[in-house]
Every structure is written in structure tokens, then in C-alpha cells.
Design a protein around this motif. Structure first.
Motif, mmCIF file in Angstrom:
data_model
loop_
_atom_site.group_PDB
_atom_site.id
_atom_site.type_symbol
_atom_site.label_atom_id
_atom_site.label_comp_id
_atom_site.label_asym_id
_atom_site.label_seq_id
_atom_site.Cartn_x
_atom_site.Cartn_y
_atom_site.Cartn_z
ATOM 1 N N GLU A 172 0.731 -1.414 -0.009
ATOM 2 C CA GLU A 172 -0.012 -0.050 -0.082
ATOM 3 C C GLU A 172 1.017 1.287 0.168
ATOM 4 N N GLU A 212 -3.391 6.062 -9.470
ATOM 5 C CA GLU A 212 -3.844 4.980 -9.075
ATOM 6 C C GLU A 212 -3.297 3.885 -10.044
ATOM 7 N N GLU A 213 -3.594 4.496 -11.560
ATOM 8 C CA GLU A 213 -3.263 3.729 -12.609
ATOM 9 C C GLU A 213 -1.836 3.654 -12.674
ATOM 10 N N GLN A 231 -5.806 3.013 2.251
ATOM 11 C CA GLN A 231 -7.120 3.676 2.837
ATOM 12 C C GLN A 231 -7.243 3.972 4.223
ATOM 13 N N PHE A 266 0.340 3.612 -10.153
ATOM 14 C CA PHE A 266 0.651 2.379 -8.915
ATOM 15 C C PHE A 266 0.328 1.029 -9.520
ATOM 16 N N LYS A 267 -0.642 0.835 -10.146
ATOM 17 C CA LYS A 267 -1.257 -0.605 -10.285
ATOM 18 C C LYS A 267 -0.071 -1.164 -11.541
ATOM 19 N N THR A 306 -0.991 -0.530 -4.331
ATOM 20 C CA THR A 306 -2.318 0.066 -4.344
ATOM 21 C C THR A 306 -2.491 1.281 -3.461
ATOM 22 N N ILE A 307 -3.374 1.952 -3.352
ATOM 23 C CA ILE A 307 -3.480 3.363 -2.592
ATOM 24 C C ILE A 307 -4.208 2.859 -1.173
#
Length: 332
Positions: free
Chosen positions: A47, A315-316, A327, A318-319, A324-325
Motif C-alpha cells: 500500500e 492509481e493507474e 485507505q 501504481f497499479k 495500491t493506494i
């Protein structure tokens, strides 16, 4: 050299001569970066923690040689955001899903501890963590801010070479900087520090000392990056070539402090295309999107050419590296 990397990965300890050997040898960089990435994955996971950065004042009482907002720079439009403006920016960020607000400014004594405490209390009415990066204050001021709800504090040492520190920070005290960091730890802040890489007269020896200082302090977060010379500072003619060495310092910091938070800084992206992603693949696990409004953001020019980032595409990106981001608030 590979056995040294293995030792660092397994024991999270290296002697100063061993750190120097790794910093000097560029034939093992890929192995070093991969080891740091494995330690990052093992201890803090995949994360990435996003921190919403608000730069609320560029009015500074200091004259640090490397910084574009230094007091003697007359070629900059100065600004201060008022408390209600700061709070509104924070609320906008929280409404966008951020879990941490970072309040950063130049060393502007207009903002008293009491004024900042009121701002922190208002922001903390929401379910959020608050990080401060506002420079040197007294123990009592830090206490007021902690009591108001501040969770973290970032105060970079920049260099642990005392002579170099004094040369670059006129009318400042290395000993007071250390005092501030110790006060912050004592008061229970998650305490961050860090260094600049590529300073004139900086040596590999002193960079090794920096890394060992982070470990001795038991820093909870470490921010570092390459020097990017600003045309309106005394370091304007220094060559900016510290990216890969910065990445090595970052990787070694992750190996020796496996569970801390390490940002992939904008400076990394500014000096090297895809620099942020490279940092995230070499031990970093934090990104700090700037949520200051565009006009004021452009005036907070610590270094020139600050990379503009389309945060909607993070996000794109990181994928693409299987991350992942997060939470959650991302405490150490």
C-alpha cells in the motif's frame, strides 16, 4: 558487495565503512534497489500512503543557501494563507479521500503555536492525521501543537556534517536542530527527518553519517532527495546530478529502518523522468500530492521546475508496479 546487501536485508544493520562501500560501488545498484524493495514489501506492504500537502506560507525568516524561499530572495511573490483558507483546503482534501493532512510552511513566525493549534483542532474534527512541517520551535510550542492533536512532525536535518550545516544555514545552530528533533521524539510525535543529496562539499562519508543518524534517532519517517539548484540562491551554479545517489541513500535507509515511512519526493520526479516510480521501487511507500491552490503552489518555489503531477492518474501508475493506494492513515 552482494553479501553486504544480504546482511543489511537480514539484520538491518551495517557499519559505517560498509555503508560507504555500498554508496561508492555503482555496480551493485540494481541488487541494492531490489533488496530495499523486498524489505519494503515485507515490513510495510504494497500500500502507498497518500498525504495531502498544504503549503500555507512562503514567508521565511531563514536564509538557507539551497532554498528558493530564503528571506533574502527578492524575486519571489510572498504569501500567507489565513486560517480559514488552510482549513478549507484541508476539508477539500479530506472530502477527496485523503487520510493525512500535511501543513507545511517556511519558517514564518506570524503563525503562533496557539493559532496553529486552533487550525489543527478544526482539521482534527474529521477522522484524519495531521503532519506539521514548520521548522524550529520551542519545546513548549511543540507541546501546544501536540496537545492540539498534531500526530507527526517533519524536520529535515539536511546534513549531519556540522561544518557543512553551518556553512549552508547562516545564523542557525546545528545543536538547536538536534534539540528540536529530540523534543519532538520526547513529546510523542511520529518524527521525520531527512537530508539533501548533492550539496557542495558533501562527502560519501557524511551521507553514511546521515543514514546512521536516521537509525540512531529511530526516525519514524525519512524524506530525502537530490539538490536542485535555484537561480536565486548562493548554490545557483551547483550541478544537479544527485538522483542516483539519492536513490541509494533511500534504499539503504529502508534496509536499516525497515518499518518506517519513506516518501517518493517530487524532487525525484523533477530531476529524473519517472523518478517517483523508481523511488517507490527502491524502498519508498509514501506520496504527498500537493493540494494547495495552483497560484500559491507556484510561489512556493523551494527549488525550480517543480514537476507538475496529474494526481488523478496516480492509481493507474501504481497499479503498473503492483501497488495500491492505502485507505488508512499510515502510521509507522
Amino acid at each position: 558487495m552482494k553479501s553486504l546487501i544480504k546482511k543489511a536485508e537480514e539484520s538491518h544493520f551495517l557499519s559505517k565503512p560498509e555503508i560507504i562501500r555500498l554508496l561508492e560501488d555503482n555496480s551493485i545498484n540494481d541488487e541494492l534497489f531490489r533488496a530495499a524493495d523486498r524489505v519494503r514489501k515485507k515490513f510495510v506492504g504494497d500500500e502507498i500512503h497518500l498525504r495531502a500537502l498544504i503549503e500555507f506560507s512562503n514567508i521565511c525568516s531563514r536564509n538557507c543557501f539551497y532554498c528558493g524561499v530564503r528571506a533574502e530572495n527578492k524575486n519571489i511573490k510572498r504569501y500567507r494563507l489565513m486560517p480559514d483558507e488552510i482549513i478549507q483546503l484541508a476539508k477539500n482534501a479530506l472530502n477527496s479521500g485523503y487520510k493525512t493532512i500535511v501543513l507545511q510552511s517556511a519558517e514564518d513566525m506570524y503563525y503562533t503555536a496557539e493559532m496553529l493549534a486552533d487550525i489543527i483542532k478544526e482539521i482534527k474534527k474529521n477522522d484524519t492525521a495531521v503532519t506539521l512541517s514548520i521548522g524550529e520551535r520551542s519545546y513548549q510550542e511543540y507541546k501546544i501543537l501536540k496537545d492540539a492533536g498534531a500526530d507527526r512532525f517533519l524536520l529535515r536535518i539536511e546534513t549531519t556534517d556540522k561544518e557543512l550545516y553551518r556553512k549552508l544555514h547562516p545564523n542557525m545552530s546545528f545543536e538547536n536542530r538536534i534539540r528540536c528533533l529530540k523534543d519532538l521524539k520526547e513529546l510523542g510525535y511520529e518524527t521525520g527527518t531527512g537530508c539533501l543529496v548533492g550539496l557542495p562539499d558533501q562527502t560519501i562519508n557524511s551521507l553514511a553519517d546521515d543514514i546512521l543518524f536516521f537509525k540512531e534517532l529511530d526516525a519514524d519517517m525519512v524524506g530525502l532527495g537530490p539538490l536542485i539548484p535555484h537561480k536565486d540562491t548562493p548554490l545557483k551554479d551547483v550541478k544537479a546530478d544527485g538522483f542516483w545517489l539519492s536513490l541509494k541513500v533511500l534504499a539503504l535507509t529502508r534496509l536499516l529502518l525497515p518499518d518506517i515511512n519513506i516518501p517518493a519526493t517530487t524532487a525525484m520526479e523533477t530531476i529524473q523522468s519517472n523518478g517517483r516510480i523508481l523511488a517507490l521501487q527502491s524502498g519508498a511507500n509514501v506520496v504527498m500530492p500537493n493540494v494547495t491552490d495552483e497560484f500559491h503552489r507556484s510561489q512556493y518555489e523551494i527549488y525550480p521546475g517543480k514537476k507538475s503531477v496529474d494526481y488523478t492518474k496516480l492509481e493507474e501508475k501504481f497499479k503498473q508496479i503492483n501497488r495500491t493506494i492505502s485507505q488508512n492513515k499510515g502510521f509507522r
